[in-house]
Design a protein around this motif. Structure first.
Motif, PDB file in Angstrom:
ATOM      1  N   LEU A 138      67.549  49.946  52.061  1.00  0.00           N
ATOM      2  CA  LEU A 138      66.527  50.809  52.666  1.00  0.00           C
ATOM      3  C   LEU A 138      65.108  50.475  52.222  1.00  0.00           C
ATOM      4  N   GLY A 139      64.183  50.533  53.179  1.00  0.00           N
ATOM      5  CA  GLY A 139      62.769  50.375  52.872  1.00  0.00           C
ATOM      6  C   GLY A 139      62.159  51.705  52.460  1.00  0.00           C
ATOM      7  N   ALA A 140      60.851  51.827  52.599  1.00  0.00           N
ATOM      8  CA  ALA A 140      60.118  53.009  52.135  1.00  0.00           C
ATOM      9  C   ALA A 140      60.442  54.228  52.998  1.00  0.00           C
ATOM     10  N   ASP A 141      60.489  55.393  52.357  1.00  0.00           N
ATOM     11  CA  ASP A 141      60.621  56.636  53.119  1.00  0.00           C
ATOM     12  C   ASP A 141      59.251  56.943  53.712  1.00  0.00           C
ATOM     13  N   PRO A 142      59.168  57.091  55.052  1.00  0.00           N
ATOM     14  CA  PRO A 142      57.851  57.252  55.683  1.00  0.00           C
ATOM     15  C   PRO A 142      57.102  58.506  55.246  1.00  0.00           C
ATOM     16  N   LEU A 143      57.821  59.498  54.723  1.00  0.00           N
ATOM     17  CA  LEU A 143      57.133  60.696  54.233  1.00  0.00           C
ATOM     18  C   LEU A 143      57.071  60.721  52.700  1.00  0.00           C
ATOM     19  N   GLY A 144      57.545  59.648  52.070  1.00  0.00           N
ATOM     20  CA  GLY A 144      57.589  59.610  50.606  1.00  0.00           C
ATOM     21  C   GLY A 144      56.287  59.092  50.010  1.00  0.00           C
ATOM     22  N   PRO A 145      56.185  59.161  48.677  1.00  0.00           N
ATOM     23  CA  PRO A 145      54.953  58.733  48.002  1.00  0.00           C
ATOM     24  C   PRO A 145      54.707  57.226  48.105  1.00  0.00           C
ATOM     25  N   GLY A 146      55.753  56.454  48.438  1.00  0.00           N
ATOM     26  CA  GLY A 146      55.594  55.001  48.520  1.00  0.00           C
ATOM     27  C   GLY A 146      55.133  54.519  49.884  1.00  0.00           C
ATOM     28  N   CYS A 147      54.686  55.436  50.736  1.00  0.00           N
ATOM     29  CA  CYS A 147      54.279  55.020  52.080  1.00  0.00           C
ATOM     30  C   CYS A 147      52.923  55.618  52.453  1.00  0.00           C
ATOM     31  N   THR A 148      51.939  55.357  51.606  1.00  0.00           N
ATOM     32  CA  THR A 148      50.569  55.777  51.910  1.00  0.00           C
ATOM     33  C   THR A 148      50.028  54.904  53.040  1.00  0.00           C
ATOM     34  N   GLU A 149      48.848  55.247  53.517  1.00  0.00           N
ATOM     35  CA  GLU A 149      48.214  54.454  54.575  1.00  0.00           C
ATOM     36  C   GLU A 149      48.088  52.987  54.150  1.00  0.00           C
ATOM     37  N   ALA A 150      47.734  52.762  52.875  1.00  0.00           N
ATOM     38  CA  ALA A 150      47.573  51.386  52.379  1.00  0.00           C
ATOM     39  C   ALA A 150      48.926  50.670  52.293  1.00  0.00           C
ATOM     40  N   ASP A 151      49.948  51.379  51.811  1.00  0.00           N
ATOM     41  CA  ASP A 151      51.297  50.783  51.731  1.00  0.00           C
ATOM     42  C   ASP A 151      51.777  50.382  53.130  1.00  0.00           C
ATOM     43  N   VAL A 205      62.622  48.294  56.507  1.00  0.00           N
ATOM     44  CA  VAL A 205      61.165  48.404  56.386  1.00  0.00           C
ATOM     45  C   VAL A 205      60.784  49.868  56.155  1.00  0.00           C
ATOM     46  N   LEU A 206      61.246  50.741  57.053  1.00  0.00           N
ATOM     47  CA  LEU A 206      60.969  52.184  56.952  1.00  0.00           C
ATOM     48  C   LEU A 206      62.296  52.914  57.096  1.00  0.00           C
ATOM     49  N   ALA A 207      62.615  53.771  56.148  1.00  0.00           N
ATOM     50  CA  ALA A 207      63.935  54.398  56.116  1.00  0.00           C
ATOM     51  C   ALA A 207      63.938  55.715  56.869  1.00  0.00           C
ATOM     52  N   GLY A 208      64.706  55.797  57.957  1.00  0.00           N
ATOM     53  CA  GLY A 208      64.929  57.090  58.591  1.00  0.00           C
ATOM     54  C   GLY A 208      64.445  57.211  60.014  1.00  0.00           C
ATOM     55  N   ILE A 209      63.626  56.252  60.489  1.00  0.00           N
ATOM     56  CA  ILE A 209      63.131  56.315  61.870  1.00  0.00           C
ATOM     57  C   ILE A 209      64.076  55.524  62.766  1.00  0.00           C
ATOM     58  N   GLY A 210      64.490  56.127  63.870  1.00  0.00           N
ATOM     59  CA  GLY A 210      65.385  55.447  64.798  1.00  0.00           C
ATOM     60  C   GLY A 210      64.734  55.258  66.152  1.00  0.00           C
ATOM     61  N   ASN A 211      65.566  55.103  67.164  1.00  0.00           N
ATOM     62  CA  ASN A 211      65.064  54.813  68.505  1.00  0.00           C
ATOM     63  C   ASN A 211      64.223  55.954  69.072  1.00  0.00           C
ATOM     64  N   ALA A 212      64.621  57.194  68.832  1.00  0.00           N
ATOM     65  CA  ALA A 212      63.902  58.332  69.418  1.00  0.00           C
ATOM     66  C   ALA A 212      62.519  58.513  68.782  1.00  0.00           C
TER      67      ALA A 212
END
Ligand SMILES: [Zn+2]
Length: 308
Positions: free
Chosen positions: A158-171, A192-199
């Motif tokens: 898994l990549g970064a959690d899009p709502l987690g601290p490791g996914c700031t605008e700069a990250d 790359v980003l953990a949790g986002i799918g097709n929808a």
């Protein structure tokens, strides 16, 4: 398929109902569902749930060691440490909460029931949950492990959690810089980003007014920042809408909240243009031409074949 917002809502729903309760029984009904064999699934029985976590689209039910040891490397207690019941609902899997499960064990058969977990104790009153899977493609997966990050391949990647601290605008901008492919594919790539799918990738691109075919590495800093803002806002509001809903209501809520995904032929709620789709062998993406592609329809191979 449940994505980050629905899995997060399920996590909260299960935290309220499972934490502090003992598992009486965990019974695989469809045998393909269990992907690990050591420790056996029966090892969760008699343990108390201490937390429910989420890794991308995976749910992780943490079962405390009855002896209190949390160190799996403890030589005095080699079987010690927490156990994790990890669930990936895949495309057609779902979780059905039951306030009172029948006492008789379910029979393996052709129905959707894949695994049943029953809680113990008078307070639980025979409550628990069923994992179900509709359709013929069986992808629902359950893992019984000591260390999810090491033992569940999908979590290790898994990549970064899009709502987690490791996914700031700069990250986020940094992640995109290395991706020389279409942004739609990047957003839904779990490594790359953990949790986002097709929808939600369709929804995020619509909110950002961006073509799904745009090459990620070529986004300007302003475009990357706008996409990051659309991503966090889309996911946060979906989590907020799903929060507090019972497992059974989550699917309907997801469908209601989507603006373009799954809405081919319907009017775009922002501009009124007709939502279009690009179809692939086993999936399709939806977008609004006016909002996202300067009014130009994207090439759809299936459609052009039909029109020939
Ligand atoms: Zn539109």
């Amino acid at each position: 398929m449940p994505e980050l917002p629905e899995v997060e809502a399920l996590r909260e729903f299960l935290t309220d109902r499972l934490v502090g309760n003992e598992v009486a029984r965990a019974l695989p009904v469809a045998f393909h569902v269990l992907k690990t064999y050591e420790p056996p699934l029966s090892a969760v029985q008699g343990r108390t749930v201490s937390a429910v976590r989420r890794h991308g689209k995976f749910l992780d039910i943490v079962l405390a060691d009855p002896a209190g040891s949390t160190d799996p490397a403890d030589p005095a207690d080699p079987a010690g440490g927490d156990l994790h019941l990890v669930v990936h609902l895949a495309r057609a899997g779902w979780l059905r909460w039951q306030d009172s499960l029948p006492a008789a064990p379910p029979r393996p058969g052709k129905g959707p029931l894949a695994l049943r977990v029953t809680l113990a104790g008078p307070a639980a009153g025979g409550a628990g949950f069923d994992l179900t899977e509709a359709g013929t493609q069986k992808r629902l997966a359950v893992y019984c492990v000591r260390d999810p990050a090491a033992e569940v391949p999908g979590i290790a990647r898994l990549g970064a959690d899009p709502l987690g601290p490791g996914c700031t605008e700069a990250d986020f901008a940094e992640l995109l810089r290395g991706e020389n492919r279409q942004i739609k594919g990047v957003l839904r790539d779990q490594s790359v980003l953990a949790g986002i799918g097709n929808a939600y990738s369709d929804e995020i691109l619509h909110a950002a007014r961006m073509s799904p075919f745009k090459i990620a590495s070529r986004l300007t800093p302003e475009e990357a920042a706008a996409l990051h803002a659309a991503m966090t806002e889309t996911l946060r509001s979906a989590v907020a809408r799903s929060r507090g809903l019972a497992a059974a209501q989550l699917k309907r809520e997801k469908k209601t909240g989507l603006r373009v995904h799954g809405r081919t032929g319907e009017p775009c709620p922002v501009c009124g243009d007709t939502v279009r789709e690009v179809s692939y062998r086993d999936s399709a993406l939806q977008y609004c031409p006016t909002c996202q592609t300067g009014g130009k329809p994207l090439a759809d191979r299936r459609l052009s074949r039909l029109l020939k």
